[in-house]
Scaffold this active site. Structure first.
Site, PDB file in Angstrom:
ATOM      1  N   ASP A  41      12.800  35.133   4.045  1.00 28.28           N
ATOM      2  CA  ASP A  41      11.413  35.346   4.478  1.00 28.28           C
ATOM      3  C   ASP A  41      11.426  35.872   5.913  1.00 28.28           C
ATOM      4  O   ASP A  41      12.136  35.342   6.779  1.00 28.28           O
ATOM      5  CB  ASP A  41      10.635  34.030   4.397  1.00 28.28           C
ATOM      6  CG  ASP A  41       9.133  34.233   4.507  1.00 28.28           C
ATOM      7  OD1 ASP A  41       8.416  33.883   3.557  1.00 28.28           O
ATOM      8  OD2 ASP A  41       8.668  34.726   5.556  1.00 28.28           O
ATOM      9  N   ILE A  42      10.630  36.903   6.176  1.00 29.20           N
ATOM     10  CA  ILE A  42      10.603  37.534   7.496  1.00 29.20           C
ATOM     11  C   ILE A  42       9.968  36.610   8.534  1.00 29.20           C
ATOM     12  O   ILE A  42      10.195  36.765   9.734  1.00 29.20           O
ATOM     13  CB  ILE A  42       9.841  38.885   7.405  1.00 29.20           C
ATOM     14  CG1 ILE A  42      10.300  39.862   8.463  1.00 29.20           C
ATOM     15  CG2 ILE A  42       8.335  38.687   7.439  1.00 29.20           C
ATOM     16  CD1 ILE A  42       9.782  41.281   8.263  1.00 29.20           C
ATOM     17  N   ASN A  55       2.287  29.761  -3.476  1.00 25.67           N
ATOM     18  CA  ASN A  55       0.881  29.823  -3.103  1.00 25.67           C
ATOM     19  C   ASN A  55       0.166  30.778  -4.050  1.00 25.67           C
ATOM     20  O   ASN A  55       0.677  31.856  -4.356  1.00 25.67           O
ATOM     21  CB  ASN A  55       0.737  30.323  -1.659  1.00 25.67           C
ATOM     22  CG  ASN A  55       1.322  29.347  -0.663  1.00 25.67           C
ATOM     23  OD1 ASN A  55       1.138  28.140  -0.785  1.00 25.67           O
ATOM     24  ND2 ASN A  55       2.050  29.846   0.327  1.00 25.67           N
ATOM     25  N   GLY A  75      -3.615  30.526   0.699  1.00 21.90           N
ATOM     26  CA  GLY A  75      -3.059  31.412   1.721  1.00 21.90           C
ATOM     27  C   GLY A  75      -2.069  32.426   1.187  1.00 21.90           C
ATOM     28  O   GLY A  75      -1.225  32.919   1.934  1.00 21.90           O
ATOM     29  N   GLN A  76      -2.162  32.742  -0.115  1.00 24.54           N
ATOM     30  CA  GLN A  76      -1.259  33.775  -0.649  1.00 24.54           C
ATOM     31  C   GLN A  76      -1.548  35.096   0.050  1.00 24.54           C
ATOM     32  O   GLN A  76      -2.678  35.594   0.017  1.00 24.54           O
ATOM     33  CB  GLN A  76      -1.440  33.934  -2.165  1.00 24.54           C
ATOM     34  CG  GLN A  76      -0.453  34.940  -2.760  1.00 24.54           C
ATOM     35  CD  GLN A  76      -0.575  35.101  -4.279  1.00 24.54           C
ATOM     36  OE1 GLN A  76      -1.486  34.557  -4.896  1.00 24.54           O
ATOM     37  NE2 GLN A  76       0.341  35.848  -4.865  1.00 24.54           N
ATOM     38  N   SER A  77      -0.540  35.645   0.697  1.00 25.48           N
ATOM     39  CA  SER A  77      -0.747  36.864   1.480  1.00 25.48           C
ATOM     40  C   SER A  77      -0.110  38.090   0.833  1.00 25.48           C
ATOM     41  O   SER A  77      -0.407  39.215   1.240  1.00 25.48           O
ATOM     42  CB  SER A  77      -0.192  36.677   2.898  1.00 25.48           C
ATOM     43  OG  SER A  77       1.193  36.405   2.858  1.00 25.48           O
ATOM     44  N   HIS A 126       5.755  34.797  -5.988  1.00 27.78           N
ATOM     45  CA  HIS A 126       6.957  34.417  -5.247  1.00 27.78           C
ATOM     46  C   HIS A 126       7.013  32.906  -5.073  1.00 27.78           C
ATOM     47  O   HIS A 126       6.003  32.260  -4.851  1.00 27.78           O
ATOM     48  CB  HIS A 126       7.033  35.108  -3.881  1.00 27.78           C
ATOM     49  CG  HIS A 126       5.781  35.013  -3.053  1.00 27.78           C
ATOM     50  ND1 HIS A 126       4.671  35.777  -3.293  1.00 27.78           N
ATOM     51  CD2 HIS A 126       5.465  34.236  -1.982  1.00 27.78           C
ATOM     52  CE1 HIS A 126       3.728  35.488  -2.407  1.00 27.78           C
ATOM     53  NE2 HIS A 126       4.185  34.549  -1.608  1.00 27.78           N
ATOM     54  N   HIS A 151       8.644  30.105  -2.622  1.00 29.35           N
ATOM     55  CA  HIS A 151       9.320  29.844  -1.360  1.00 29.35           C
ATOM     56  C   HIS A 151      10.350  28.738  -1.605  1.00 29.35           C
ATOM     57  O   HIS A 151      10.018  27.702  -2.195  1.00 29.35           O
ATOM     58  CB  HIS A 151       8.341  29.307  -0.307  1.00 29.35           C
ATOM     59  CG  HIS A 151       7.258  30.262   0.088  1.00 29.35           C
ATOM     60  ND1 HIS A 151       7.273  30.944   1.283  1.00 29.35           N
ATOM     61  CD2 HIS A 151       6.114  30.637  -0.539  1.00 29.35           C
ATOM     62  CE1 HIS A 151       6.173  31.695   1.374  1.00 29.35           C
ATOM     63  NE2 HIS A 151       5.449  31.520   0.279  1.00 29.35           N
TER      64      HIS A 151
HETATM   65  P1  DGP Z   1       2.578  33.760   0.969  1.00 30.73           P
HETATM   66  O1  DGP Z   1       1.840  33.455   2.229  1.00 30.73           O
HETATM   67  O2  DGP Z   1       2.825  32.520   0.120  1.00 30.73           O
HETATM   68  O3  DGP Z   1       1.954  34.895   0.189  1.00 30.73           O
HETATM   69  O4  DGP Z   1       4.022  34.241   1.433  1.00 30.73           O
HETATM   70  C1  DGP Z   1       4.345  35.555   1.719  1.00 30.73           C
HETATM   71  C2  DGP Z   1       5.574  35.522   2.565  1.00 30.73           C
HETATM   72  O5  DGP Z   1       6.117  36.830   2.599  1.00 30.73           O
HETATM   73  C3  DGP Z   1       5.352  35.104   4.008  1.00 30.73           C
HETATM   74  O6  DGP Z   1       5.997  33.852   4.262  1.00 30.73           O
HETATM   75  C4  DGP Z   1       5.969  36.207   4.836  1.00 30.73           C
HETATM   76  C5  DGP Z   1       6.763  36.992   3.830  1.00 30.73           C
HETATM   77  N1  DGP Z   1       6.794  38.422   4.086  1.00 30.73           N
HETATM   78  C6  DGP Z   1       5.729  39.245   4.282  1.00 30.73           C
HETATM   79  N2  DGP Z   1       6.136  40.500   4.473  1.00 30.73           N
HETATM   80  C7  DGP Z   1       7.495  40.491   4.376  1.00 30.73           C
HETATM   81  C8  DGP Z   1       8.494  41.516   4.478  1.00 30.73           C
HETATM   82  O7  DGP Z   1       8.228  42.703   4.675  1.00 30.73           O
HETATM   83  N3  DGP Z   1       9.781  41.107   4.338  1.00 30.73           N
HETATM   84  C9  DGP Z   1      10.128  39.802   4.113  1.00 30.73           C
HETATM   85  N4  DGP Z   1      11.422  39.526   4.004  1.00 30.73           N
HETATM   86  N5  DGP Z   1       9.207  38.824   4.001  1.00 30.73           N
HETATM   87  C10 DGP Z   1       7.910  39.163   4.133  1.00 30.73           C
END
Ligand code: DGP
Length: 115
Positions: free
Chosen positions: A30-31, A88, A94-96, A101, A103
């Site tokens: 995760d970034i 999420n 807070g699903q973004s 996915h 975690h």
């Molecule tokens: P959620 O909030 O549950 O939808 O988690 C989305 C996650 O995705 C968040 O923890 C950050 C991660 N994320 C967003 N953009 C990127 C990306 O470009 N690369 C990676 N590795 N992770 C990302």
């Protein structure tokens, strides 16, 4: 899906630190890591969220992803201390990113309940 961030990671168009891969799933760091170990497990096919994985195929997909996530945790050395797998779904959670996915979080004491 062309405009989906995680589909673009699957396609190799956006770089990611991939820790495990199969034909049907990938796991990458995760970034925005919230724990020393924070990996996302996603299906290679686009499914928006857990609520969209329906019927027999959805059941198979979710089982496969959960098993894959557990294998990632084992490979990250998290089995003895423990870890959390969470997904999420939708706005209130807070699903973004609208690509299913899980975690996988570990490497520190995790509080409960999540905020
Ligand atoms: P959620 O909030 O549950 O939808 O988690 C989305 C996650 O995705 C968040 O923890 C950050 C991660 N994320 C967003 N953009 C990127 C990306 O470009 N690369 C990676 N590795 N992770 C990302």
């Amino acid at each position: 899906m062309a405009d989906c961030l995680f589909c673009r990671i699957v396609a190799g168009e956006i770089p990611a630190t991939i820790v495990k891969r199969s034909d049907e799933a990938i796991a990458f760091r995760d970034i925005d890591a919230r724990a020393p170990a924070h990996v996302l497990v996603i299906p290679t096919e686009h499914v928006a969220a857990v609520r969209d994985a329906r019927g027999a195929e959805g059941e198979r997909l979710l089982g496969m992803l959960l098993r894959f996530a557990a294998e990632v945790a084992t490979e990250l050395g998290l089995d003895s201390a423990g870890y959390r797998i969470v997904t999420n779904t939708g706005k209130d959670a807070g699903q973004s990113v609208d690509h299913l996915h899980f975690h996988v979080l570990g490497g520190r004491k995790l509080t409960w309940p999540p905020g």
